[in-house]
Design a protein around this motif. Structure first.
Motif, mmCIF file in Angstrom:
data_model
loop_
_atom_site.group_PDB
_atom_site.id
_atom_site.type_symbol
_atom_site.label_atom_id
_atom_site.label_comp_id
_atom_site.label_asym_id
_atom_site.label_seq_id
_atom_site.Cartn_x
_atom_site.Cartn_y
_atom_site.Cartn_z
ATOM 1 N N VAL A 229 0.850 -1.195 0.000
ATOM 2 C CA VAL A 229 0.000 0.000 0.000
ATOM 3 C C VAL A 229 0.885 1.243 0.000
ATOM 4 C CG1 VAL A 229 -1.734 1.293 1.305
ATOM 5 C CG2 VAL A 229 -1.856 -1.202 1.208
ATOM 6 N N PRO A 230 0.929 1.969 -1.135
ATOM 7 C CA PRO A 230 1.696 3.216 -1.172
ATOM 8 C C PRO A 230 0.973 4.308 -0.354
ATOM 9 C CG PRO A 230 1.193 2.400 -3.400
ATOM 10 C CD PRO A 230 0.337 1.653 -2.438
ATOM 11 N N PHE A 231 1.677 5.351 0.021
ATOM 12 C CA PHE A 231 1.091 6.484 0.765
ATOM 13 C C PHE A 231 0.252 5.985 1.949
ATOM 14 C CE2 PHE A 231 1.072 8.141 -3.786
ATOM 15 C CZ PHE A 231 2.316 8.729 -3.676
ATOM 16 N N SER A 232 0.828 5.053 2.707
ATOM 17 C CA SER A 232 0.044 4.408 3.764
ATOM 18 C C SER A 232 -0.224 5.347 4.935
ATOM 19 C CB SER A 232 0.775 3.158 4.257
ATOM 20 O OG SER A 232 1.984 3.531 4.909
ATOM 21 N N ASP A 233 0.432 6.520 4.938
ATOM 22 C CA ASP A 233 0.160 7.500 5.998
ATOM 23 C C ASP A 233 -1.099 8.306 5.701
ATOM 24 O OD1 ASP A 233 1.731 8.347 3.792
ATOM 25 O OD2 ASP A 233 2.187 10.233 4.816
ATOM 26 N N ILE A 234 -1.629 8.207 4.469
ATOM 27 C CA ILE A 234 -2.783 9.014 4.081
ATOM 28 C C ILE A 234 -4.041 8.174 3.873
ATOM 29 C CG2 ILE A 234 -3.727 10.336 2.104
ATOM 30 C CD1 ILE A 234 -1.882 11.929 3.923
ATOM 31 N N GLY A 235 -3.898 7.025 3.186
ATOM 32 C CA GLY A 235 -5.071 6.285 2.752
ATOM 33 C C GLY A 235 -5.757 5.437 3.804
ATOM 34 N N PRO A 236 -5.072 4.428 4.332
ATOM 35 C CA PRO A 236 -5.764 3.447 5.165
ATOM 36 C C PRO A 236 -6.335 4.068 6.440
ATOM 37 C CG PRO A 236 -3.597 2.647 4.484
ATOM 38 C CD PRO A 236 -3.650 4.086 4.111
ATOM 39 N N ILE A 237 -7.497 3.576 6.835
ATOM 40 C CA ILE A 237 -8.095 4.039 8.091
ATOM 41 C C ILE A 237 -8.035 2.883 9.093
ATOM 42 C CG2 ILE A 237 -10.463 3.505 7.312
ATOM 43 C CD1 ILE A 237 -11.310 6.024 9.028
ATOM 44 N N VAL A 238 -7.600 3.200 10.317
ATOM 45 C CA VAL A 238 -7.461 2.175 11.355
ATOM 46 C C VAL A 238 -8.858 1.830 11.879
ATOM 47 C CG1 VAL A 238 -6.465 1.659 13.616
ATOM 48 C CG2 VAL A 238 -5.154 2.992 11.938
ATOM 49 N N VAL A 239 -9.117 0.528 12.017
ATOM 50 C CA VAL A 239 -10.432 0.056 12.465
ATOM 51 C C VAL A 239 -10.488 0.058 13.994
ATOM 52 C CG1 VAL A 239 -12.062 -1.877 12.392
ATOM 53 C CG2 VAL A 239 -10.550 -1.443 10.428
ATOM 54 N N PRO A 240 -11.482 0.744 14.559
ATOM 55 C CA PRO A 240 -11.604 0.719 16.023
ATOM 56 C C PRO A 240 -11.888 -0.702 16.519
ATOM 57 C CG PRO A 240 -13.090 2.344 15.038
ATOM 58 C CD PRO A 240 -12.521 1.537 13.914
ATOM 59 N N ASP A 241 -11.422 -1.010 17.739
ATOM 60 C CA ASP A 241 -11.659 -2.345 18.319
ATOM 61 C C ASP A 241 -13.153 -2.651 18.315
ATOM 62 O OD1 ASP A 241 -9.032 -2.656 18.755
ATOM 63 O OD2 ASP A 241 -9.074 -2.039 20.872
ATOM 64 N N GLY A 242 -13.464 -3.895 18.104
ATOM 65 C CA GLY A 242 -14.862 -4.322 18.227
ATOM 66 C C GLY A 242 -15.628 -4.334 16.920
ATOM 67 N N LEU A 243 -15.059 -3.747 15.874
ATOM 68 C CA LEU A 243 -15.780 -3.764 14.591
ATOM 69 C C LEU A 243 -15.224 -4.888 13.712
ATOM 70 C CD1 LEU A 243 -16.138 0.043 13.720
ATOM 71 C CD2 LEU A 243 -17.875 -1.508 14.640
ATOM 72 N N GLU A 244 -16.095 -5.835 13.366
ATOM 73 C CA GLU A 244 -15.702 -6.987 12.543
ATOM 74 C C GLU A 244 -15.371 -6.539 11.119
ATOM 75 O OE1 GLU A 244 -15.699 -10.209 13.480
ATOM 76 O OE2 GLU A 244 -16.251 -9.690 15.547
ATOM 77 N N ASP A 245 -14.546 -7.351 10.433
ATOM 78 C CA ASP A 245 -14.219 -7.060 9.029
ATOM 79 C C ASP A 245 -15.474 -6.758 8.191
ATOM 80 O OD1 ASP A 245 -11.602 -7.729 9.693
ATOM 81 O OD2 ASP A 245 -11.261 -8.896 7.865
#
Ligand SMILES: NC(=O)c1ccc[n+]([C@@H]2O[C@H](COP(=O)([O-])OP(=O)(O)OC[C@H]3O[C@@H](n4cnc5c(N)ncnc54)[C@H](O)[C@@H]3O)[C@@H](O)[C@H]2O)c1
Ligand SMILES: [Zn+2]
Ligand SMILES: [Zn+2]
Length: 395
Positions: free
Chosen positions: A146-162
Protein backbone atom coordinates in the motif's frame (compact mmCIF):
# COMPACT_ATOMS: atom_id res chain seq x y z
CA UNK A 1 1.82 -15.69 -1.90
CA UNK A 2 -1.46 -16.64 -3.58
CA UNK A 3 -3.35 -14.05 -5.61
CA UNK A 4 -6.22 -13.76 -8.08
CA UNK A 5 -4.95 -12.85 -11.53
CA UNK A 6 -6.54 -11.90 -14.84
CA UNK A 7 -5.67 -14.00 -17.87
CA UNK A 8 -8.27 -12.88 -20.41
CA UNK A 9 -12.02 -12.44 -20.85
CA UNK A 10 -13.83 -14.55 -18.20
CA UNK A 11 -10.52 -16.21 -17.27
CA UNK A 12 -9.27 -15.41 -13.76
CA UNK A 13 -7.11 -17.78 -11.72
CA UNK A 14 -5.52 -18.01 -8.31
CA UNK A 15 -1.79 -18.53 -8.71
CA UNK A 16 1.50 -17.97 -6.89
CA UNK A 17 3.46 -14.70 -6.86
CA UNK A 18 6.42 -13.26 -4.96
CA UNK A 19 5.38 -11.51 -1.74
CA UNK A 20 5.28 -7.72 -2.12
CA UNK A 21 8.07 -5.64 -0.57
CA UNK A 22 8.43 -2.09 0.70
CA UNK A 23 9.63 0.08 -2.20
CA UNK A 24 9.07 3.63 -0.95
CA UNK A 25 9.36 5.09 2.57
CA UNK A 26 5.62 5.74 2.88
CA UNK A 27 4.64 2.15 1.91
CA UNK A 28 3.14 -0.48 4.18
CA UNK A 29 2.51 -4.18 3.56
CA UNK A 30 -0.93 -5.44 4.51
CA UNK A 31 -1.84 -9.06 5.18
CA UNK A 32 -5.30 -9.22 3.64
CA UNK A 33 -8.04 -10.60 5.89
CA UNK A 34 -11.06 -9.71 3.71
CA UNK A 35 -11.42 -8.57 0.12
CA UNK A 36 -14.49 -8.20 -2.10
CA UNK A 37 -15.42 -8.51 -5.76
CA UNK A 38 -16.90 -5.30 -7.16
CA UNK A 39 -19.19 -4.45 -10.10
CA UNK A 40 -16.13 -2.60 -11.41
CA UNK A 41 -14.22 -5.91 -11.41
CA UNK A 42 -16.87 -7.29 -13.76
CA UNK A 43 -15.84 -4.64 -16.31
CA UNK A 44 -12.33 -6.18 -16.13
CA UNK A 45 -13.69 -9.76 -16.16
CA UNK A 46 -15.71 -8.88 -19.27
CA UNK A 47 -12.59 -7.28 -20.80
CA UNK A 48 -14.14 -3.82 -21.25
CA UNK A 49 -11.24 -1.95 -19.67
CA UNK A 50 -8.13 -1.67 -21.83
CA UNK A 51 -4.48 -2.18 -20.76
CA UNK A 52 -4.97 -5.24 -18.55
CA UNK A 53 -2.16 -7.72 -18.95
CA UNK A 54 -2.23 -11.48 -18.37
CA UNK A 55 -0.98 -12.10 -14.84
CA UNK A 56 -2.20 -8.79 -13.36
CA UNK A 57 -3.41 -9.17 -9.76
CA UNK A 58 -6.96 -7.80 -9.38
CA UNK A 59 -8.85 -6.44 -6.39
CA UNK A 60 -9.41 -2.92 -5.07
CA UNK A 61 -11.71 -3.56 -2.09
CA UNK A 62 -9.65 -4.96 0.77
CA UNK A 63 -8.61 -4.66 4.38
CA UNK A 64 -6.20 -6.45 6.66
CA UNK A 65 -3.42 -6.34 9.20
CA UNK A 66 -0.30 -4.18 8.90
CA UNK A 67 2.72 -6.52 8.82
CA UNK A 68 5.49 -4.21 7.59
CA UNK A 69 5.98 -0.46 7.40
CA UNK A 70 8.35 1.85 5.55
CA UNK A 71 10.21 4.48 7.62
CA UNK A 72 7.71 7.24 6.71
CA UNK A 73 4.52 5.23 7.24
CA UNK A 74 2.44 6.32 10.23
CA UNK A 75 0.90 2.86 10.59
CA UNK A 76 2.05 0.33 13.17
CA UNK A 77 2.48 -3.40 12.80
CA UNK A 78 -0.56 -5.28 14.03
CA UNK A 79 -3.07 -2.51 13.31
CA UNK A 80 -6.21 -3.46 11.37
CA UNK A 81 -6.88 -1.11 8.47
CA UNK A 82 -9.31 -0.63 5.60
CA UNK A 83 -7.58 0.61 2.44
CA UNK A 84 -9.24 3.03 -0.05
CA UNK A 85 -9.23 1.77 -3.64
CA UNK A 86 -7.91 5.17 -4.77
CA UNK A 87 -4.16 5.69 -4.30
CA UNK A 88 -3.56 9.33 -3.35
CA UNK A 89 -0.50 11.21 -2.11
CA UNK A 90 -2.30 13.61 0.22
CA UNK A 91 0.03 16.45 -0.74
CA UNK A 92 -0.69 17.57 -4.30
CA UNK A 93 -3.01 20.34 -5.57
CA UNK A 94 -5.91 17.87 -5.98
CA UNK A 95 -5.45 16.09 -2.65
CA UNK A 96 -5.40 19.56 -1.06
CA UNK A 97 -8.94 20.01 -2.39
CA UNK A 98 -9.91 16.52 -1.16
CA UNK A 99 -10.25 15.45 -4.80
CA UNK A 100 -8.27 12.31 -4.03
CA UNK A 101 -9.31 10.39 -7.14
CA UNK A 102 -7.64 13.13 -9.18
CA UNK A 103 -4.30 12.85 -7.32
CA UNK A 104 -1.42 13.85 -9.58
CA UNK A 105 1.27 11.79 -7.86
CA UNK A 106 0.05 8.20 -7.90
CA UNK A 107 0.31 7.39 -11.59
CA UNK A 108 3.78 6.17 -12.60
CA UNK A 109 5.17 8.14 -15.56
CA UNK A 110 5.17 5.02 -17.76
CA UNK A 111 1.42 4.63 -17.34
CA UNK A 112 0.43 8.27 -17.74
CA UNK A 113 0.34 8.45 -21.54
CA UNK A 114 -2.81 6.50 -22.22
CA UNK A 115 -4.92 8.57 -19.83
CA UNK A 116 -3.44 11.68 -21.38
CA UNK A 117 -4.50 10.46 -24.85
CA UNK A 118 -7.94 9.20 -23.85
CA UNK A 119 -9.04 11.79 -21.32
CA UNK A 120 -6.75 14.76 -21.80
CA UNK A 121 -5.03 14.10 -18.45
CA UNK A 122 -3.30 11.13 -16.86
CA UNK A 123 -5.44 8.95 -14.57
CA UNK A 124 -4.90 8.48 -10.83
CA UNK A 125 -3.57 5.23 -9.36
CA UNK A 126 -6.08 2.56 -8.35
CA UNK A 127 -5.36 -0.88 -6.92
CA UNK A 128 -5.75 -3.82 -9.29
CA UNK A 129 -7.44 -1.92 -12.09
CA UNK A 130 -5.36 -2.12 -15.28
CA UNK A 131 -2.25 -0.25 -16.38
CA UNK A 132 -4.36 2.78 -17.31
CA UNK A 133 -4.63 3.35 -13.55
CA UNK A 134 -1.01 2.58 -12.73
CA UNK A 135 -0.74 -1.21 -12.96
CA UNK A 136 -0.71 -1.56 -9.15
CA UNK A 137 -1.12 -5.16 -7.92
CA UNK A 138 -4.51 -5.49 -6.24
CA UNK A 139 -5.80 -6.81 -2.96
CA UNK A 140 -7.47 -10.08 -3.97
CA UNK A 141 -4.30 -11.60 -2.63
CA UNK A 142 -2.69 -12.71 0.61
CA UNK A 143 -0.50 -9.59 0.81
CA UNK A 144 -0.49 -6.19 -0.86
CA UNK A 145 1.84 -3.20 -0.93
CA UNK A 146 0.00 0.00 0.00
CA UNK A 147 1.70 3.22 -1.17
CA UNK A 148 1.09 6.48 0.76
CA UNK A 149 0.04 4.41 3.76
CA UNK A 150 0.16 7.50 6.00
CA UNK A 151 -2.78 9.01 4.08
CA UNK A 152 -5.07 6.28 2.75
CA UNK A 153 -5.76 3.45 5.17
CA UNK A 154 -8.09 4.04 8.09
CA UNK A 155 -7.46 2.17 11.35
CA UNK A 156 -10.43 0.06 12.46
CA UNK A 157 -11.60 0.72 16.02
CA UNK A 158 -11.66 -2.34 18.32
CA UNK A 159 -14.86 -4.32 18.23
CA UNK A 160 -15.78 -3.76 14.59
CA UNK A 161 -15.70 -6.99 12.54
CA UNK A 162 -14.22 -7.06 9.03
CA UNK A 163 -17.64 -7.53 7.41
CA UNK A 164 -19.01 -4.33 8.95
CA UNK A 165 -16.16 -2.07 7.73
CA UNK A 166 -14.78 -3.71 4.54
CA UNK A 167 -17.04 -1.72 2.23
CA UNK A 168 -15.44 1.53 3.37
CA UNK A 169 -12.77 0.63 0.79
CA UNK A 170 -15.12 1.56 -2.05
CA UNK A 171 -18.84 0.90 -2.38
CA UNK A 172 -20.06 2.60 0.80
CA UNK A 173 -18.26 5.92 0.12
CA UNK A 174 -19.19 5.53 -3.56
CA UNK A 175 -22.90 5.25 -2.72
CA UNK A 176 -22.50 8.17 -0.32
CA UNK A 177 -20.73 10.42 -2.84
CA UNK A 178 -23.32 9.47 -5.49
CA UNK A 179 -26.06 10.77 -3.18
CA UNK A 180 -24.04 13.79 -2.06
CA UNK A 181 -23.53 14.68 -5.75
CA UNK A 182 -27.34 15.00 -5.99
CA UNK A 183 -27.22 18.07 -3.69
CA UNK A 184 -30.34 16.72 -1.99
CA UNK A 185 -32.90 19.33 -0.90
CA UNK A 186 -35.78 18.74 1.53
CA UNK A 187 -38.73 17.16 -0.26
CA UNK A 188 -36.61 15.77 -3.08
CA UNK A 189 -37.33 12.60 -5.00
CA UNK A 190 -34.16 10.79 -6.03
CA UNK A 191 -34.19 8.01 -8.66
CA UNK A 192 -31.42 5.40 -8.55
CA UNK A 193 -30.76 3.17 -11.57
CA UNK A 194 -29.13 -0.12 -10.50
CA UNK A 195 -29.67 -1.96 -7.20
CA UNK A 196 -26.21 -3.46 -7.05
CA UNK A 197 -24.01 -2.67 -4.05
CA UNK A 198 -23.40 0.91 -5.21
CA UNK A 199 -27.06 1.58 -5.95
CA UNK A 200 -28.19 0.09 -2.63
CA UNK A 201 -25.74 2.25 -0.67
CA UNK A 202 -26.84 5.25 -2.74
CA UNK A 203 -30.45 4.54 -1.70
CA UNK A 204 -29.49 4.45 2.00
CA UNK A 205 -27.31 7.54 1.64
CA UNK A 206 -29.95 9.58 -0.21
CA UNK A 207 -32.39 9.06 2.67
CA UNK A 208 -29.65 9.93 5.21
CA UNK A 209 -28.96 13.14 3.29
CA UNK A 210 -32.61 14.15 3.50
CA UNK A 211 -34.39 12.77 0.42
CA UNK A 212 -38.16 12.56 0.84
CA UNK A 213 -38.59 9.70 -1.65
CA UNK A 214 -36.15 7.34 -3.36
CA UNK A 215 -37.17 5.32 -6.43
CA UNK A 216 -34.90 2.37 -7.22
CA UNK A 217 -34.77 0.72 -10.66
CA UNK A 218 -33.46 -2.74 -11.61
CA UNK A 219 -34.77 -6.02 -13.02
CA UNK A 220 -33.59 -8.44 -10.33
CA UNK A 221 -36.46 -9.04 -7.85
CA UNK A 222 -34.17 -9.82 -4.90
CA UNK A 223 -32.10 -6.68 -5.38
CA UNK A 224 -35.31 -4.61 -5.70
CA UNK A 225 -36.57 -6.17 -2.45
CA UNK A 226 -33.37 -5.08 -0.69
CA UNK A 227 -33.94 -1.50 -1.94
CA UNK A 228 -37.54 -1.69 -0.67
CA UNK A 229 -36.18 -2.75 2.71
CA UNK A 230 -34.48 0.65 2.97
CA UNK A 231 -37.73 2.46 2.15
CA UNK A 232 -37.35 2.88 -1.61
CA UNK A 233 -40.21 2.59 -4.07
CA UNK A 234 -39.19 0.35 -6.95
CA UNK A 235 -39.51 -0.07 -10.71
CA UNK A 236 -38.72 -3.36 -12.47
CA UNK A 237 -37.62 -2.21 -15.92
CA UNK A 238 -38.55 -5.55 -17.46
CA UNK A 239 -42.16 -5.18 -16.34
CA UNK A 240 -42.68 -1.44 -16.73
CA UNK A 241 -41.31 1.31 -18.95
CA UNK A 242 -38.96 3.18 -16.62
CA UNK A 243 -39.50 6.66 -18.08
CA UNK A 244 -43.32 6.45 -18.01
CA UNK A 245 -43.34 4.92 -14.53
CA UNK A 246 -41.14 7.75 -13.24
CA UNK A 247 -43.36 10.40 -14.80
CA UNK A 248 -46.45 8.81 -13.29
CA UNK A 249 -44.83 8.58 -9.86
CA UNK A 250 -43.72 12.23 -9.92
CA UNK A 251 -46.84 13.88 -11.35
CA UNK A 252 -45.21 14.31 -14.76
CA UNK A 253 -42.33 16.38 -13.39
CA UNK A 254 -39.55 13.80 -13.19
CA UNK A 255 -37.18 13.02 -10.31
CA UNK A 256 -35.27 16.00 -8.81
CA UNK A 257 -32.03 14.06 -9.12
CA UNK A 258 -31.06 10.87 -10.92
CA UNK A 259 -28.20 8.50 -10.07
CA UNK A 260 -26.73 6.16 -12.70
CA UNK A 261 -25.34 3.32 -10.57
CA UNK A 262 -25.15 0.99 -13.57
CA UNK A 263 -22.43 2.27 -15.88
CA UNK A 264 -21.19 0.87 -19.15
CA UNK A 265 -22.75 -2.61 -18.99
CA UNK A 266 -26.45 -1.75 -19.03
CA UNK A 267 -28.77 -4.78 -19.32
CA UNK A 268 -32.13 -4.92 -21.11
CA UNK A 269 -33.74 -5.44 -24.50
CA UNK A 270 -33.61 -1.85 -25.68
CA UNK A 271 -32.85 -0.70 -29.22
CA UNK A 272 -30.01 1.61 -28.17
CA UNK A 273 -28.55 -1.15 -25.98
CA UNK A 274 -28.58 -3.55 -28.94
CA UNK A 275 -26.88 -1.00 -31.20
CA UNK A 276 -24.26 -0.25 -28.53
CA UNK A 277 -23.67 -3.97 -28.04
CA UNK A 278 -23.11 -4.44 -31.77
CA UNK A 279 -20.70 -1.51 -31.84
CA UNK A 280 -18.77 -2.76 -28.83
CA UNK A 281 -18.45 -6.25 -30.28
CA UNK A 282 -17.14 -4.87 -33.59
CA UNK A 283 -14.71 -2.45 -31.88
CA UNK A 284 -16.70 0.56 -33.15
CA UNK A 285 -17.80 1.59 -29.68
CA UNK A 286 -16.80 1.22 -26.04
CA UNK A 287 -19.80 1.60 -23.71
CA UNK A 288 -23.47 0.55 -23.49
CA UNK A 289 -24.92 3.87 -22.39
CA UNK A 290 -28.67 3.14 -22.22
CA UNK A 291 -28.94 4.17 -18.57
CA UNK A 292 -26.92 7.34 -19.06
CA UNK A 293 -29.32 8.42 -21.83
CA UNK A 294 -32.40 7.47 -19.79
CA UNK A 295 -31.21 9.32 -16.70
CA UNK A 296 -30.86 12.55 -18.67
CA UNK A 297 -34.22 12.15 -20.41
CA UNK A 298 -36.10 11.32 -17.19
CA UNK A 299 -34.57 13.97 -14.90
CA UNK A 300 -36.77 16.97 -14.16
CA UNK A 301 -35.94 20.35 -15.68
CA UNK A 302 -33.26 22.07 -13.62
CA UNK A 303 -32.46 18.76 -11.91
CA UNK A 304 -29.20 17.03 -11.01
CA UNK A 305 -27.55 13.99 -12.52
CA UNK A 306 -25.01 11.93 -10.56
CA UNK A 307 -22.87 9.31 -12.31
CA UNK A 308 -21.01 6.87 -10.08
CA UNK A 309 -21.43 4.14 -12.74
CA UNK A 310 -18.19 3.65 -14.63
CA UNK A 311 -17.88 4.66 -18.30
CA UNK A 312 -14.66 4.14 -20.19
CA UNK A 313 -14.69 5.66 -23.64
CA UNK A 314 -17.07 7.38 -26.05
CA UNK A 315 -20.82 7.13 -26.65
CA UNK A 316 -23.09 8.30 -29.44
CA UNK A 317 -26.78 9.33 -29.36
CA UNK A 318 -25.83 11.28 -26.24
CA UNK A 319 -28.84 13.51 -25.42
CA UNK A 320 -26.87 16.70 -25.24
CA UNK A 321 -30.01 18.68 -26.28
CA UNK A 322 -31.97 17.43 -23.26
CA UNK A 323 -29.02 18.04 -20.94
CA UNK A 324 -28.59 21.62 -22.09
CA UNK A 325 -32.21 22.65 -22.73
CA UNK A 326 -33.40 21.29 -19.36
CA UNK A 327 -30.52 22.95 -17.52
CA UNK A 328 -29.26 19.79 -15.83
CA UNK A 329 -26.19 19.70 -13.62
CA UNK A 330 -23.92 16.67 -13.82
CA UNK A 331 -21.45 15.39 -11.23
CA UNK A 332 -19.39 12.24 -11.59
CA UNK A 333 -16.06 10.59 -10.85
CA UNK A 334 -14.19 7.83 -9.17
CA UNK A 335 -14.88 8.28 -5.48
CA UNK A 336 -12.73 10.55 -3.32
CA UNK A 337 -12.75 7.72 -0.76
CA UNK A 338 -10.29 9.24 1.74
CA UNK A 339 -12.56 12.30 2.16
CA UNK A 340 -15.49 10.24 3.44
CA UNK A 341 -13.80 7.62 5.63
CA UNK A 342 -13.85 9.28 9.08
CA UNK A 343 -17.53 10.22 8.89
CA UNK A 344 -18.64 6.86 7.49
CA UNK A 345 -16.53 4.89 10.00
CA UNK A 346 -18.28 6.86 12.75
CA UNK A 347 -21.70 6.11 11.24
CA UNK A 348 -20.88 2.38 11.12
CA UNK A 349 -19.70 2.47 14.73
CA UNK A 350 -22.96 4.11 15.77
CA UNK A 351 -25.04 1.59 13.82
CA UNK A 352 -26.42 4.32 11.55
CA UNK A 353 -25.62 2.49 8.34
CA UNK A 354 -26.19 -1.18 7.56
CA UNK A 355 -23.44 -2.87 5.54
CA UNK A 356 -23.44 -6.60 6.23
CA UNK A 357 -26.90 -7.17 4.69
CA UNK A 358 -25.19 -7.07 1.31
CA UNK A 359 -22.87 -10.08 1.71
CA UNK A 360 -24.43 -13.10 0.02
CA UNK A 361 -21.26 -15.22 -0.23
CA UNK A 362 -18.08 -15.64 1.82
CA UNK A 363 -15.47 -17.74 0.01
CA UNK A 364 -11.81 -18.63 0.47
CA UNK A 365 -9.46 -16.74 -1.86
CA UNK A 366 -8.76 -20.01 -3.69
CA UNK A 367 -12.40 -20.00 -4.85
CA UNK A 368 -12.29 -16.46 -6.21
CA UNK A 369 -12.83 -17.65 -9.82
CA UNK A 370 -16.15 -19.24 -8.76
CA UNK A 371 -16.99 -15.98 -6.99
CA UNK A 372 -16.46 -13.99 -10.20
CA UNK A 373 -18.60 -16.42 -12.19
CA UNK A 374 -21.44 -16.23 -9.67
CA UNK A 375 -21.35 -12.44 -9.31
CA UNK A 376 -21.48 -12.19 -13.10
CA UNK A 377 -24.14 -14.83 -13.82
CA UNK A 378 -26.41 -14.88 -10.76
CA UNK A 379 -26.77 -11.20 -9.92
CA UNK A 380 -30.24 -11.65 -8.49
CA UNK A 381 -29.08 -13.66 -5.50
CA UNK A 382 -25.35 -12.99 -5.53
CA UNK A 383 -25.25 -9.45 -4.18
CA UNK A 384 -21.67 -9.36 -2.89
CA UNK A 385 -18.84 -11.88 -2.66
CA UNK A 386 -16.29 -11.46 0.13
CA UNK A 387 -13.06 -13.46 -0.16
CA UNK A 388 -11.20 -14.55 2.97
CA UNK A 389 -7.58 -15.60 2.31
CA UNK A 390 -7.37 -17.43 5.63
CA UNK A 391 -10.50 -19.52 5.04
CA UNK A 392 -9.76 -23.09 4.00
CA UNK A 393 -10.84 -23.96 0.47
CA UNK A 394 -13.64 -26.52 0.15
CA UNK A 395 -12.37 -29.86 -1.07
N1 LIG B 1 -17.34 5.82 -9.22
C1 LIG B 1 -16.72 4.93 -8.48
O1 LIG B 1 -15.78 5.24 -7.77
C2 LIG B 1 -17.23 3.52 -8.49
C3 LIG B 1 -16.91 2.66 -7.44
C4 LIG B 1 -17.47 1.37 -7.42
C5 LIG B 1 -18.28 0.97 -8.47
N2 LIG B 1 -18.53 1.84 -9.49
C6 LIG B 1 -19.39 1.46 -10.62
O2 LIG B 1 -20.75 1.50 -10.20
C7 LIG B 1 -21.51 0.61 -11.02
C8 LIG B 1 -22.32 -0.32 -10.13
O3 LIG B 1 -21.46 -1.12 -9.34
P1 LIG B 1 -22.07 -2.37 -8.55
O4 LIG B 1 -20.96 -2.98 -7.78
O5 LIG B 1 -23.30 -1.95 -7.84
O6 LIG B 1 -22.40 -3.32 -9.81
P2 LIG B 1 -23.42 -4.48 -10.12
O7 LIG B 1 -23.03 -5.00 -11.46
O8 LIG B 1 -23.51 -5.43 -8.97
O9 LIG B 1 -24.84 -3.75 -10.21
C9 LIG B 1 -25.34 -3.11 -11.35
C10 LIG B 1 -26.86 -3.23 -11.31
O10 LIG B 1 -27.39 -2.46 -12.40
C11 LIG B 1 -28.55 -3.12 -12.86
N3 LIG B 1 -28.91 -2.68 -14.20
C12 LIG B 1 -28.38 -3.08 -15.39
N4 LIG B 1 -29.01 -2.48 -16.42
C13 LIG B 1 -29.96 -1.68 -15.88
C14 LIG B 1 -30.92 -0.80 -16.45
N5 LIG B 1 -31.06 -0.70 -17.79
N6 LIG B 1 -31.73 -0.10 -15.60
C15 LIG B 1 -31.62 -0.25 -14.25
N7 LIG B 1 -30.71 -1.08 -13.66
C16 LIG B 1 -29.89 -1.79 -14.46
C17 LIG B 1 -28.13 -4.58 -12.81
O11 LIG B 1 -29.24 -5.45 -12.90
C18 LIG B 1 -27.37 -4.66 -11.50
O12 LIG B 1 -28.20 -5.03 -10.42
C19 LIG B 1 -20.48 -0.12 -11.91
O13 LIG B 1 -20.39 0.55 -13.15
C20 LIG B 1 -19.21 0.06 -11.14
O14 LIG B 1 -18.09 -0.01 -11.99
C21 LIG B 1 -18.02 3.09 -9.51
ZN1 LIG C 1 -15.16 -1.50 -6.19
ZN1 LIG D 1 -2.21 13.79 -4.46
Amino acid sequence: MRALTWHGKHDVRVDSHPDPEIINPRDAIIKVTSTAICGSDLHLYDAYIPTLQAGDILGHEFMGEVVETGPASTLEKGQRVVVPFVIACGQCFFCGKQQYSACANSIPADNADMGQELYGHPMTGLFGYSHLTGGYPGGQAEYVRVPFSDIGPIVVPDGLEDDTVLFLSDILPTGWMAAENCDVEPGDTIAVWGCGPVGLFAVQSAFKLGAHRVIAIDHFPHRLELAKGFGAETINFEETDTYHALMEMTGGIGPDACIDAVGLESHGMFLDNAIDQLKVSTFMGTDRAHVLRQVIIACRKGGRVSLPGVYGGFVDKFPIGALMEKGLQVKSGQTHVQKYLPRLMEMIGEGEVDTTFLISHRLPLEQAPEGYKMFKNDQNHCTKVVLKPSMAAAA
